[in-house]
Design a protein around this motif. Structure first.
Motif, PDB file in Angstrom:
ATOM      1  N   ASP A   1     -69.374  36.327 -13.870  1.00  0.00           N
ATOM      2  CA  ASP A   1     -69.606  35.329 -13.017  1.00  0.00           C
ATOM      3  C   ASP A   1     -69.886  34.051 -13.803  1.00  0.00           C
ATOM      4  N   TRP A   2     -69.281  33.787 -15.084  1.00  0.00           N
ATOM      5  CA  TRP A   2     -69.197  32.494 -15.656  1.00  0.00           C
ATOM      6  C   TRP A   2     -68.120  31.586 -14.861  1.00  0.00           C
ATOM      7  N   THR A   3     -68.711  30.191 -14.566  1.00  0.00           N
ATOM      8  CA  THR A   3     -67.701  29.250 -13.947  1.00  0.00           C
ATOM      9  C   THR A   3     -66.587  28.635 -14.994  1.00  0.00           C
ATOM     10  N   LYS A   4     -67.225  28.614 -16.259  1.00  0.00           N
ATOM     11  CA  LYS A   4     -66.422  27.789 -17.350  1.00  0.00           C
ATOM     12  C   LYS A   4     -66.832  28.505 -18.541  1.00  0.00           C
ATOM     13  N   ALA A   5     -66.061  28.280 -19.665  1.00  0.00           N
ATOM     14  CA  ALA A   5     -66.200  28.689 -21.125  1.00  0.00           C
ATOM     15  C   ALA A   5     -65.696  27.691 -22.005  1.00  0.00           C
ATOM     16  N   ASP A   6     -66.108  27.819 -23.303  1.00  0.00           N
ATOM     17  CA  ASP A   6     -65.841  26.793 -24.386  1.00  0.00           C
ATOM     18  C   ASP A   6     -64.509  27.222 -24.782  1.00  0.00           C
ATOM     19  N   GLU A   7     -64.191  28.746 -24.870  1.00  0.00           N
ATOM     20  CA  GLU A   7     -62.857  28.880 -25.423  1.00  0.00           C
ATOM     21  C   GLU A   7     -62.733  30.490 -25.389  1.00  0.00           C
ATOM     22  N   ALA A   8     -61.344  30.792 -25.265  1.00  0.00           N
ATOM     23  CA  ALA A   8     -60.884  32.189 -25.087  1.00  0.00           C
ATOM     24  C   ALA A   8     -59.977  32.422 -26.307  1.00  0.00           C
ATOM     25  N   HIS A   9     -60.086  33.666 -26.617  1.00  0.00           N
ATOM     26  CA  HIS A   9     -59.213  34.482 -27.428  1.00  0.00           C
ATOM     27  C   HIS A   9     -58.666  35.579 -27.216  1.00  0.00           C
ATOM     28  N   ILE A  10     -57.384  35.875 -27.334  1.00  0.00           N
ATOM     29  CA  ILE A  10     -56.856  37.003 -26.977  1.00  0.00           C
ATOM     30  C   ILE A  10     -56.048  37.453 -28.065  1.00  0.00           C
ATOM     31  N   ALA A  11     -56.345  38.763 -28.783  1.00  0.00           N
ATOM     32  CA  ALA A  11     -55.728  39.297 -30.005  1.00  0.00           C
ATOM     33  C   ALA A  11     -54.992  40.474 -29.546  1.00  0.00           C
ATOM     34  N   TYR A  12     -53.772  40.489 -30.012  1.00  0.00           N
ATOM     35  CA  TYR A  12     -52.811  41.570 -29.973  1.00  0.00           C
ATOM     36  C   TYR A  12     -52.556  42.402 -31.043  1.00  0.00           C
ATOM     37  N   GLY A  13     -53.156  43.564 -30.941  1.00  0.00           N
ATOM     38  CA  GLY A  13     -52.770  44.739 -32.170  1.00  0.00           C
ATOM     39  C   GLY A  13     -51.816  45.595 -31.775  1.00  0.00           C
ATOM     40  N   LEU A  14     -50.557  45.279 -32.333  1.00  0.00           N
ATOM     41  CA  LEU A  14     -49.498  46.309 -31.903  1.00  0.00           C
ATOM     42  C   LEU A  14     -49.275  47.011 -32.979  1.00  0.00           C
ATOM     43  N   SER A  15     -48.867  48.310 -33.030  1.00  0.00           N
ATOM     44  CA  SER A  15     -48.590  49.256 -34.083  1.00  0.00           C
ATOM     45  C   SER A  15     -47.217  48.804 -34.680  1.00  0.00           C
ATOM     46  N   SER A  16     -46.441  48.089 -33.933  1.00  0.00           N
ATOM     47  CA  SER A  16     -44.869  48.038 -34.377  1.00  0.00           C
ATOM     48  C   SER A  16     -44.356  47.068 -33.246  1.00  0.00           C
ATOM     49  N   TRP A  17     -43.338  46.523 -33.305  1.00  0.00           N
ATOM     50  CA  TRP A  17     -42.774  45.558 -32.337  1.00  0.00           C
ATOM     51  C   TRP A  17     -41.240  45.544 -32.420  1.00  0.00           C
ATOM     52  N   HIS A  18     -40.642  46.652 -31.886  1.00  0.00           N
ATOM     53  CA  HIS A  18     -39.155  46.653 -31.757  1.00  0.00           C
ATOM     54  C   HIS A  18     -38.600  46.016 -30.592  1.00  0.00           C
ATOM     55  N   PRO A  19     -37.993  44.922 -30.774  1.00  0.00           N
ATOM     56  CA  PRO A  19     -37.901  43.707 -29.555  1.00  0.00           C
ATOM     57  C   PRO A  19     -36.466  44.427 -28.882  1.00  0.00           C
ATOM     58  N   THR A  20     -36.571  44.200 -27.303  1.00  0.00           N
ATOM     59  CA  THR A  20     -35.345  44.521 -26.661  1.00  0.00           C
ATOM     60  C   THR A  20     -34.414  43.215 -26.939  1.00  0.00           C
ATOM     61  N   ALA A  21     -33.128  43.403 -26.779  1.00  0.00           N
ATOM     62  CA  ALA A  21     -32.166  42.257 -26.943  1.00  0.00           C
ATOM     63  C   ALA A  21     -32.599  41.022 -25.753  1.00  0.00           C
ATOM     64  N   GLY A  22     -32.935  41.772 -24.877  1.00  0.00           N
ATOM     65  CA  GLY A  22     -33.581  40.571 -23.972  1.00  0.00           C
ATOM     66  C   GLY A  22     -34.750  39.610 -24.576  1.00  0.00           C
TER      67      GLY A  22
END
Length: 342
Positions: A147-168
């Motif tokens: 129900d917040w209409t605003k916030a000071d900051e947002a943080h989104i952290a990605y914990g990946l066990s690995s990242w094998h990228p596709t050709a795309g």
């Protein structure tokens, strides 16, 4: 369920495109396979018995034919800097919704900048970045806001066990680097900032069982485009585990390998989205398997909601703006496990 509605999938033969096609079939839709390479369309068309329509972003008539009779189009074809505008134009001409799975910052920024007014005036629906990067993080941050209409900051952290990228993924990254040069981007004080210094290496305390992990800070992903497009948050930062960054930075890292009967890799992920206002903090987390495979239920759930009118707005809209974020996240079970923390 899809009730037999046709959905054009541009880039249907790509790694993510194949997951999207399978999810559409599972949900009762009828995918129309489309893409630029007729030869690459042959195998999935033969395997699935689905119709294939070759189309090129350089040939508007071919795109119109690819979308003919479709209820919507999902764009899975990168680099999205080349495909988003032509496919969106075709969707607008056909009068159907457009969704994509673009993770390219510049392509997503361009979509909001170039099509917001036209789409809103036309009552059209355009949902960019409806994928693991951009869509899922945006939904989590929106749900965490509550129900917040605003916030000071947002943080989104990605914990990946690995990242094998596709050709795309590699091609899209190369296009972004060409456009950006040696600069990197971050969103601070309500605006984009370009920097040439190295991003910081920090420690992020993920929920257990992952726990504290070294991360690259200001590893800017599509969420930094989608979140401030509709949430009043002047500072949005994304983070990526160091081991995943090392994987994707190495030219020797192989493409994803199937580890189960559904074609998913053994990669696991944990996303930790935190919003802060004053001294208060709210958090939403999600974990699951294979960032490419999980994009399919994300974009197909979005498609279903668009086609059944379960939306809050029209025009170009991020996932958290156009959908009920908490309800959407609940609908993703068992693909993703979500937890909202006050």
């Amino acid at each position: 369920m899809g009730s037999g509605q046709k959905v054009a999938v541009f880039g249907a033969y790509g790694h993510t495109g194949r997951f999207v096609v399978a999810e559409l079939v599972e949900r009762g839709f009828v995918p129309v396979l489309s893409g630029r390479d007729a030869g690459k369309l042959e195998a999935p068309a033969r395997e699935t018995g689905l119709e294939a329509r070759t189309a090129s972003v350089d040939d508007p008539d071919s795109l119109d034919r690819a979308l003919a009779g479709a209820a919507a189009v999902i764009n899975c074809a990168g680099p999205f800097a080349s495909t988003t505008a032509p496919v969106i134009e075709a969707a607008l001409r056909s009068g159907i919704p457009y969704l994509d799975v673009a993770a390219e910052l510049e392509a997503n920024i361009d979509t909001f900048a170039h099509f917001a007014d036209r789409a809103r005036k036309a009552g059209a629906v355009i949902v960019p970045a409806m994928a693991f990067f951009g869509g899922l993080g945006d939904l989590l941050a929106t749900a965490a806001m509550g129900d917040w209409t605003k916030a000071d900051e947002a943080h989104i952290a990605y914990g990946l066990s690995s990242w094998h990228p596709t050709a795309g993924t590699r091609r899209s990254g190369a296009v972004s680097r060409e456009r950006r040069g040696e600069r990197r981007m971050r969103f601070t004080n309500g605006q984009w900032e370009y920097r040439t210094d190295a991003p910081p290496t920090l420690e992020w305390r993920f929920p257990e069982p992952m726990g504290p992990q070294p991360v690259i800070g200001e590893f800017t992903m599509a969420d930094v485009v989608t979140v401030p497009s509709h949430l009043s948050i002047p500072d949005v930062t994304t983070y990526m585990t160091v081991r995943a960054v090392r994987d994707i930075a190495s030219p020797d890292t192989p493409t994803p390998a199937a580890a189960d009967e559904n074609g998913r890799s053994d990669q696991t992920f944990l996303i930790d989205a935190v919003v802060r206002s004053g001294g208060a903090e709210r958090r939403a987390t999600a974990h699951g398997q294979d960032i490419y495979a999980v994009t399919a239920p994300l974009v197909v759930e979005a498609l279903d909601r668009v086609l059944t009118g379960r939306t809050h707005t029209v025009g170009v809209a991020a996932a958290g703006e156009i959908f009920d974020a908490a309800d959407f996240l609940r609908a993703l079970s068992p693909h993703i496990t979500v937890e909202l923390l006050p």
